[in-house]
Design a protein around this motif. Sequence first.
Motif, PDB file in Angstrom:
ATOM      1  N   ALA A 127       0.855  -1.213  -0.013  1.00 15.51           N
ATOM      2  CA  ALA A 127      -0.080   0.114   0.119  1.00 15.51           C
ATOM      3  C   ALA A 127       0.989   1.226  -0.046  1.00 15.51           C
ATOM      4  O   ALA A 127       2.279   1.206   0.155  1.00 15.51           O
ATOM      5  N   SER A 128       0.241   2.459  -0.422  1.00 12.07           N
ATOM      6  CA  SER A 128       0.969   3.612  -0.401  1.00 12.07           C
ATOM      7  C   SER A 128       0.092   4.886   0.290  1.00 12.07           C
ATOM      8  O   SER A 128      -0.986   4.650   0.281  1.00 12.07           O
ATOM      9  N   VAL A 129       0.713   5.569   1.057  1.00  9.56           N
ATOM     10  CA  VAL A 129       0.277   6.811   1.458  1.00  9.56           C
ATOM     11  C   VAL A 129       0.664   8.211   1.073  1.00  9.56           C
ATOM     12  O   VAL A 129       1.767   8.264   1.387  1.00  9.56           O
ATOM     13  N   VAL A 130       0.016   8.922   0.525  1.00  8.71           N
ATOM     14  CA  VAL A 130       0.782   9.918  -0.260  1.00  8.71           C
ATOM     15  C   VAL A 130       0.142  11.289   0.557  1.00  8.71           C
ATOM     16  O   VAL A 130      -0.894  11.510   0.420  1.00  8.71           O
ATOM     17  N   SER A 131       1.039  12.015   1.284  1.00 11.05           N
ATOM     18  CA  SER A 131       0.388  13.463   1.735  1.00 11.05           C
ATOM     19  C   SER A 131       0.391  14.498   0.716  1.00 11.05           C
ATOM     20  O   SER A 131       1.505  14.605  -0.094  1.00 11.05           O
ATOM     21  N   ILE A 132      -0.667  15.218   0.470  1.00 14.30           N
ATOM     22  CA  ILE A 132      -0.627  16.328  -0.174  1.00 14.30           C
ATOM     23  C   ILE A 132      -0.870  17.580   0.514  1.00 14.30           C
ATOM     24  O   ILE A 132      -1.803  17.899   1.213  1.00 14.30           O
ATOM     25  N   PRO A 133       0.221  18.582   0.460  1.00 15.22           N
ATOM     26  CA  PRO A 133       0.085  19.669   1.343  1.00 15.22           C
ATOM     27  C   PRO A 133      -1.017  20.412   1.319  1.00 15.22           C
ATOM     28  O   PRO A 133      -1.514  20.676   0.171  1.00 15.22           O
ATOM     29  N   ARG A 134      -1.425  20.987   2.300  1.00 15.10           N
ATOM     30  CA  ARG A 134      -2.998  21.518   2.502  1.00 15.10           C
ATOM     31  C   ARG A 134      -2.874  22.909   1.594  1.00 15.10           C
ATOM     32  O   ARG A 134      -4.169  23.216   1.260  1.00 15.10           O
ATOM     33  N   ASP A 135      -1.793  23.440   1.716  1.00 17.78           N
ATOM     34  CA  ASP A 135      -1.625  24.801   0.912  1.00 17.78           C
ATOM     35  C   ASP A 135      -1.450  24.820  -0.457  1.00 17.78           C
ATOM     36  O   ASP A 135      -0.872  25.741  -1.155  1.00 17.78           O
ATOM     37  N   SER A 136      -1.393  23.520  -1.079  1.00 14.71           N
ATOM     38  CA  SER A 136      -0.799  23.354  -2.437  1.00 14.71           C
ATOM     39  C   SER A 136      -1.781  24.300  -3.280  1.00 14.71           C
ATOM     40  O   SER A 136      -3.121  24.069  -3.407  1.00 14.71           O
ATOM     41  N   TRP A 137      -1.000  24.941  -4.470  1.00 12.99           N
ATOM     42  CA  TRP A 137      -2.017  25.837  -5.205  1.00 12.99           C
ATOM     43  C   TRP A 137      -2.205  25.182  -6.529  1.00 12.99           C
ATOM     44  O   TRP A 137      -1.450  24.723  -7.323  1.00 12.99           O
ATOM     45  N   VAL A 138      -3.454  24.777  -6.446  1.00  8.79           N
ATOM     46  CA  VAL A 138      -4.144  23.873  -7.635  1.00  8.79           C
ATOM     47  C   VAL A 138      -5.274  24.358  -8.343  1.00  8.79           C
ATOM     48  O   VAL A 138      -5.990  25.425  -7.731  1.00  8.79           O
ATOM     49  N   GLU A 139      -5.818  23.706  -9.498  1.00 14.21           N
ATOM     50  CA  GLU A 139      -6.739  24.035 -10.127  1.00 14.21           C
ATOM     51  C   GLU A 139      -8.081  23.461  -9.199  1.00 14.21           C
ATOM     52  O   GLU A 139      -8.114  22.222  -9.341  1.00 14.21           O
ATOM     53  N   VAL A 140      -8.938  24.226  -9.002  1.00 16.26           N
ATOM     54  CA  VAL A 140     -10.217  23.636  -8.051  1.00 16.26           C
ATOM     55  C   VAL A 140     -11.310  23.976  -9.168  1.00 16.26           C
ATOM     56  O   VAL A 140     -11.763  24.915  -9.568  1.00 16.26           O
ATOM     57  N   PRO A 141     -12.042  22.855  -9.727  1.00 17.76           N
ATOM     58  CA  PRO A 141     -13.002  22.674 -10.795  1.00 17.76           C
ATOM     59  C   PRO A 141     -13.970  23.465 -10.477  1.00 17.76           C
ATOM     60  O   PRO A 141     -14.787  23.713  -9.411  1.00 17.76           O
ATOM     61  N   GLY A 142     -14.286  24.776 -11.350  1.00 17.30           N
ATOM     62  CA  GLY A 142     -15.299  25.683 -11.130  1.00 17.30           C
ATOM     63  C   GLY A 142     -14.824  26.907 -10.335  1.00 17.30           C
ATOM     64  O   GLY A 142     -15.590  27.728 -10.033  1.00 17.30           O
ATOM     65  N   LYS A 143     -13.808  26.723  -9.549  1.00 16.18           N
ATOM     66  CA  LYS A 143     -13.536  27.912  -8.761  1.00 16.18           C
ATOM     67  C   LYS A 143     -11.955  28.413  -9.102  1.00 16.18           C
ATOM     68  O   LYS A 143     -11.412  29.435  -8.429  1.00 16.18           O
ATOM     69  N   GLY A 144     -11.213  27.858 -10.303  1.00  9.47           N
ATOM     70  CA  GLY A 144     -10.072  28.614 -10.564  1.00  9.47           C
ATOM     71  C   GLY A 144      -8.856  27.912  -9.569  1.00  9.47           C
ATOM     72  O   GLY A 144      -9.011  27.175  -8.804  1.00  9.47           O
ATOM     73  N   MET A 145      -7.678  28.865  -9.620  1.00  7.45           N
ATOM     74  CA  MET A 145      -6.711  28.426  -8.852  1.00  7.45           C
ATOM     75  C   MET A 145      -6.976  28.811  -7.363  1.00  7.45           C
ATOM     76  O   MET A 145      -7.380  29.858  -7.025  1.00  7.45           O
ATOM     77  N   ASN A 146      -6.359  27.728  -6.580  1.00  8.95           N
ATOM     78  CA  ASN A 146      -6.641  27.889  -5.042  1.00  8.95           C
ATOM     79  C   ASN A 146      -6.095  27.029  -4.302  1.00  8.95           C
ATOM     80  O   ASN A 146      -5.303  26.107  -4.873  1.00  8.95           O
ATOM     81  N   LYS A 147      -5.832  27.339  -3.162  1.00  9.99           N
ATOM     82  CA  LYS A 147      -5.129  26.090  -2.268  1.00  9.99           C
ATOM     83  C   LYS A 147      -6.317  24.822  -2.122  1.00  9.99           C
ATOM     84  O   LYS A 147      -7.616  24.952  -2.404  1.00  9.99           O
ATOM     85  N   ILE A 148      -5.738  23.741  -2.320  1.00 11.33           N
ATOM     86  CA  ILE A 148      -6.258  22.439  -2.398  1.00 11.33           C
ATOM     87  C   ILE A 148      -7.251  22.368  -1.250  1.00 11.33           C
ATOM     88  O   ILE A 148      -8.372  22.077  -1.432  1.00 11.33           O
ATOM     89  N   ASN A 149      -6.994  22.846   0.003  1.00  8.35           N
ATOM     90  CA  ASN A 149      -7.777  22.541   1.113  1.00  8.35           C
ATOM     91  C   ASN A 149      -9.056  23.366   0.963  1.00  8.35           C
ATOM     92  O   ASN A 149     -10.422  23.146   1.678  1.00  8.35           O
ATOM     93  N   ALA A 150      -9.159  24.417   0.199  1.00  8.74           N
ATOM     94  CA  ALA A 150     -10.269  25.295  -0.026  1.00  8.74           C
ATOM     95  C   ALA A 150     -11.399  24.609  -0.814  1.00  8.74           C
ATOM     96  O   ALA A 150     -12.653  24.853  -0.600  1.00  8.74           O
ATOM     97  N   ALA A 151     -11.061  23.406  -1.531  1.00  5.45           N
ATOM     98  CA  ALA A 151     -12.091  22.511  -2.271  1.00  5.45           C
ATOM     99  C   ALA A 151     -13.172  21.939  -1.247  1.00  5.45           C
ATOM    100  O   ALA A 151     -14.320  22.132  -1.703  1.00  5.45           O
TER     101      ALA A 151
END
Length: 355
Positions: A127-151
Amino acid sequence: MRNAVPPTRGDDLVPGMRPDRPRRRGRRVLVALLAVVLLLLLAAAGAVAYLTSSIGNDISRIPDAFRGIDANDRPASFGGTTFLLVGTDSRSSEPTTGSEADPNADAGSQRSDVIMLGTVAPDGSNASVVSIPRDSWVEVPGKGMNKINAAYAFGGAPLLIETVEKLTGVRVDHFGVIDFAGFTGLVDSVGGIDVDVAQATSNNGVDFRAGRNHLDGTQALAYVRQRHGLPNGDLDRAARQQNAMKALLTTVQRKASTDPAALYAFATNVGDAVSVDDSLSNTGLAQLALQSRDLRASNVAFVTAPVRGLGREGAQSVVYLDDDRGAELWGAVRNGSVTEWSDRHPSQSLSGLPS
């Protein structure tokens, strides 16, 4: 290292809430994703069908976690089972996960504090466990670029699932949340966990010495929540969360053969700690447990999504992910070769002695 529970801070309370309420009241949701431990360890109890049925009935289900996600836009399944595991920074005065939570409450009203993608191979051997930093700047569908935790704040589980699937190309099969009161209970139910610390630090009234530390639930919570005083801030905190998860996994597996009572106590605490999506039936839990019965902590790869750098977007501090190395990692998740990927990128892997 002090064992006393530190006094509750005033800003951890909500209006009208008394500080002497039971520990599930008025406390932040945990910044660690131990739902994967539940799903990988039920088989160790030796009575899989009974335990998964009995305990499964006590686990609250999150309704409509995949609501509105276009099936045609989702990644293809690769045969394994992937869980999107989150903790939130809600300060609700009521339980937000577990059997005491309101099943109709809006779990997405707060930002997710930690995001992990846990994947079990088709044959259950690794198995694997991958942490994605909460402040990662990503594309949030319908919301544009934002921190991933904002989704999660914008659209609850469905939007976070959609965001992670588009980022990683990995299909999410199940969604789980755990709160901090549940985490402390799980740790205490097995007599605590042992973690190694690179350098002496302290957080929230708890001191950690360099080297081996035995932590009870309250101390473990302080350990996984520390960010200030660590060389890499949130990135080191993510490593601590993985380290605590691995320590709990190791402890539960050891208890499976030496202390059945402690193992059962752990299992019966799960329902108070964890909420999972309503597509994960008791039968599905039993099948996964049987499939993963030979999985050991040494066969679980813990890594962090590659980071290109830190920066600011307006007033926000953000994390910029490394697209090239990230694409390689997500491919490794899909084909079950995360261990090999981590061997090539040791800086992204959980070391034996995190900060």
